[in-house]
Structures are given as structure tokens and as C-alpha cells.
Design an enzyme around this catalytic site. Structure first.
Site, PDB file in Angstrom:
ATOM      1  N   HIS A   1     -10.414  -7.534   4.720  1.00 40.98           N
ATOM      2  CA  HIS A   1     -11.007  -6.434   5.166  1.00 40.98           C
ATOM      3  C   HIS A   1     -11.397  -6.588   6.517  1.00 40.98           C
ATOM      4  CE1 HIS A   1     -12.175  -5.612   0.698  1.00 40.98           C
ATOM      5  NE2 HIS A   1     -11.810  -4.698   1.005  1.00 40.98           N
TER       6      HIS A   1
ATOM      7  N   ASP B   1      -1.769  -4.212  -0.840  1.00 41.98           N
ATOM      8  CA  ASP B   1      -1.573  -3.021  -1.456  1.00 41.98           C
ATOM      9  C   ASP B   1      -0.349  -2.277  -1.047  1.00 41.98           C
ATOM     10  OD1 ASP B   1      -4.002  -3.255  -3.367  1.00 41.98           O
ATOM     11  OD2 ASP B   1      -5.157  -3.072  -1.485  1.00 41.98           O
TER      12      ASP B   1
ATOM     13  N   ARG C   1     -11.417  -8.193  -6.429  1.00 38.41           N
ATOM     14  CA  ARG C   1     -11.448  -8.473  -7.724  1.00 38.41           C
ATOM     15  C   ARG C   1     -11.086 -10.046  -8.277  1.00 38.41           C
ATOM     16  NH1 ARG C   1      -8.613  -3.319  -7.913  1.00 38.41           N
ATOM     17  NH2 ARG C   1      -9.902  -1.814  -9.262  1.00 38.41           N
TER      18      ARG C   1
ATOM     19  N   GLU D   1     -12.263 -11.621   3.771  1.00 40.76           N
ATOM     20  CA  GLU D   1     -11.672 -11.688   5.173  1.00 40.76           C
ATOM     21  C   GLU D   1     -10.558 -10.818   5.225  1.00 40.76           C
ATOM     22  OE1 GLU D   1     -11.307 -13.698   7.998  1.00 40.76           O
ATOM     23  OE2 GLU D   1     -13.202 -13.936   7.707  1.00 40.76           O
TER      24      GLU D   1
HETATM   25  O1  PAF Z   1      -7.696  -0.121  -0.871  1.00 40.35           O
HETATM   26  C1  PAF Z   1      -8.948   0.301  -1.220  1.00 40.35           C
HETATM   27  O2  PAF Z   1      -9.889  -0.420  -1.073  1.00 40.35           O
HETATM   28  C2  PAF Z   1      -9.168   1.825  -1.611  1.00 40.35           C
HETATM   29  O3  PAF Z   1      -8.090   2.157  -2.295  1.00 40.35           O
HETATM   30  C3  PAF Z   1      -9.347   2.811  -0.411  1.00 40.35           C
HETATM   31  C4  PAF Z   1      -8.184   2.854   0.632  1.00 40.35           C
HETATM   32  C5  PAF Z   1     -10.576   2.490   0.496  1.00 40.35           C
HETATM   33  C6  PAF Z   1      -9.477   4.391  -1.050  1.00 40.35           C
HETATM   34  O4  PAF Z   1     -10.784   4.552  -1.882  1.00 40.35           O
END
Ligand code: PAF
Length: 290
Positions: free
Chosen positions: A40, A153, A190, A38
Site C-alpha cells: 500500500h 490483484d 491476509r 509496504e
Molecule cells: O484491493 C482492495 O483493498 C479493495 O478491493 C479496494 C480496491 C480498496 C476496494 O474495496
């Protein structure tokens, strides 16, 4: 519209340059490593809300994993990811191979040197160099007007915003809210590594951050007091050895002593063998945002 899957860099770049030449087309890019959830999907929705044509990349980037990290076991449910992207209205999915992205002889890397050293960068040497290199390459290939990243992140998002400013890249960086499970655990690809016992323990991360938010709202502004409270909460959940529990300035990512607007409380904890991160933002208006 049927989503188009493109695997070659020249094909992708040609297609994107043609789109960019259309006067009303704005490309909204969502870079991912697949195993979509979700969080993404919320990024795809956000670029659509901004009126952009959604373009997703799916590439498990080998150079951002350390030698003892989970690159080989990182989940790659390609068909499932394609279906989700299509359902969310992605127009293009760029899914190159590692050889396509890093042919032998590739010897140029992009490195950010100020924001990358602390927090996750301290525990994962070379990780952010891998991220900034692949994101720079993806931006060159996709030519996006806007690119969306999740605030889970937080350090990555700050580094990428800084990267684009420092290298004058003509792309707007959109940092989107954290998407959480019903019990508050931040969504992450993860999370699927967690055993049932670890899954129950992992709610300790958000509980620690809620504790910090509550303390701040009740008037506590000492970073040390917030850190103590978060560590205590993690201990109560059996999360005994956090990788870091930090209170930093959201712009510089440097530790602060006094908590106030634009402060980030950030955690990284190993739950079993799975490394989880989460954070609480105290925004510019002084509101706590989980
Ligand atoms: O956050 C992520 O999934 C990765 O670090 C990214 C930004 C796609 C780069 O590989």
C-alpha cells in the site's frame, strides 16, 4: 502537513471538490481496506512521484466479501494505519463507516460483466460487483485525477481500468508493481493469518510462478506445459488443491494456449484457511515480471 481524517461523505466530497478547483492540484487516490503494508505504501509513493496530492481511503467494504469469507475477522489496526499514511505524506484519510457508505435503502450496484466471471470471480461470486460498486462510489466522493492499484490483484486492477473506460470516468488508473517479502511472497494483509508452517508453505506460490517464468524464458510457449509445471511446484510445497492455476491474456483475462507478450500466469491457493493469490506478467516487451 498534518494529515486530515474525514469520516463523512459530504465533508470529504466538499473538501475534494475545493481541491480540484485549484488549478495546480492533482488528487492521487489510494483506496485501501486498511491493515497497510509496504505494498500500500508503495502506491502512496507512486502517486506522490506523479506529482499528486496523496489521498487514502480506508474502508473494509462489506459487500465484496462472501457470506463465509473473512469480513468480520479482517484486521482493522486503525491507529497504526493512520500513522503509516501520515509518515508517507498522505494529506487526507477518508475513513467512513459502513452505514455512511451503505445507508439502508442503497439499491444501486455497479457490475462489470466480461472480465469478472473467471479467475477470482469464479470462486468469489459477487466479489467484483462489490469492488466495482465501492470504487465507483469512492471515485465520486474523492474525485481523483489518478488512482493507484497494485498488480497483485491483477484481475481487480484490469476490471477497474475497464470500468473507468466504459463509464467515461475522468481518472487515470495506475497499476503498480507487486511488493514482495524477502523470500518472494507477495505482500498481503491476509499473510498475517498464516501459521509459521503455512507461511513456509506459502512461498510455493512465487516459486511456481518463477518456474513458469524460467520455462518461458527457455523457450516453452505452451500454456498447458506452464500450468503443469506450476501445479507440480505447488504440490512439492504441499499446496495440493489450488483454486486455480491459469494462463490468460492480460487484457481479456481469457485463457490462452500460447504464451507470449501480454500474458498473465495467475494462481489462487488456499494455504490452510487463508486464500492467497499471486501472478506473473509477461509484459508487452515479452519480459517476465514477478
Ligand atoms: O484491493 C482492495 O483493498 C479493495 O478491493 C479496494 C480496491 C480498496 C476496494 O474495496
Amino acid at each position: 502537513m498534518v494529515m486530515q481524517i474525514i469520516r463523512s461523505i459530504p465533508d470529504m466530497q466538499k473538501t475534494m471538490l475545493a481541491l480540484r478547483a485549484q488549478p495546480d492540484c492533482r488528487i492521487g487516490f489510494v483506496p485501501t481496506m486498511g491493515c497497510l503494508h509496504e505494498g500500500h505504501l508503495s502506491l502512496i509513493r507512486q502517486v506522490r512521484r506523479l506529482g499528486c496530492l496523496p489521498v487514502v481511503s480506508l474502508f473494509v467494504n462489506p459487500i465484496q466479501f462472501g457470506p463465509r469469507e473473512d469480513f468480520s475477522r479482517y484486521p482493522r489496526p486503525f491507529d497504526h494505519d493512520c500513522r503509516l499514511c501520515e509518515q508517507e505524506g498522505a494529506a487526507y484519510l477518508f475513513a467512513p463507516s459502513a452505514e455512511e457508505m451503505y445507508p439502508s435503502g442503497a439499491s444501486v450496484f455497479v457490475e462489470e460483466t466480461k472480465l469478472s466471471g473467471g479467475l477470482c470471480g469464479a470462486a468469489r461470486p459477487g466479489h467484483f460487483r462489490g469492488v466495482t460498486t465501492v470504487v465507483t462510489k469512492l471515485f465520486q466522493i474523492v474525485q481523483p485525477h489518478v488512482a493507484a492499484f497494485g498488480r497483485k490483484d491483477a484481475q481487480q486492477a484490469r476490471i477497474i481500468a475497464h470500468l473507468t473506460a466504459c463509464l467515461n470516468m475522468p481518472v487515470e488508473i495506475e497499476i503498480c508493481p507487486i511488493v514482495r517479502e524477502p523470500d518472494g511472497l507477495a505482500m498481503s494483509s491476509r499473510n498475517r493469518y498464516l501459521t509459521p508452517v503455512e507461511r513456509a508453505q506459502s512461498v510455493g506460490l512465487v516459486e511456481a510462478l518463477r518456474e513458469a517464468a524460467g520455462l518461458y524464458r527457455s523457450g516453452e510457449t505452451g500454456a498447458a506445459a506452464l500450468i503443469r509445471a506450476m501445479e507440480e511446484r505447488l504440490r512439492q510445497q504441499g499446496l495440493l488443491i489450488p483454486e486455480y492455476v491459469a494462463v490468460v491474456d492480460y487484457a481479456s483475462l481469457q485463457p490462452v494456449e500460447t504464451v507470449g507478450p501480454s500474458t498473465l500466469c495467475a494462481l489462487a491457493v488456499k494455504v490452510g484457511s487463508t486464500r492467497l493469490i499471486d501472478n506473473l506478467l509477461i509484459n508487452a516487451a515479452g519480459e517476465t515480471v514477478l
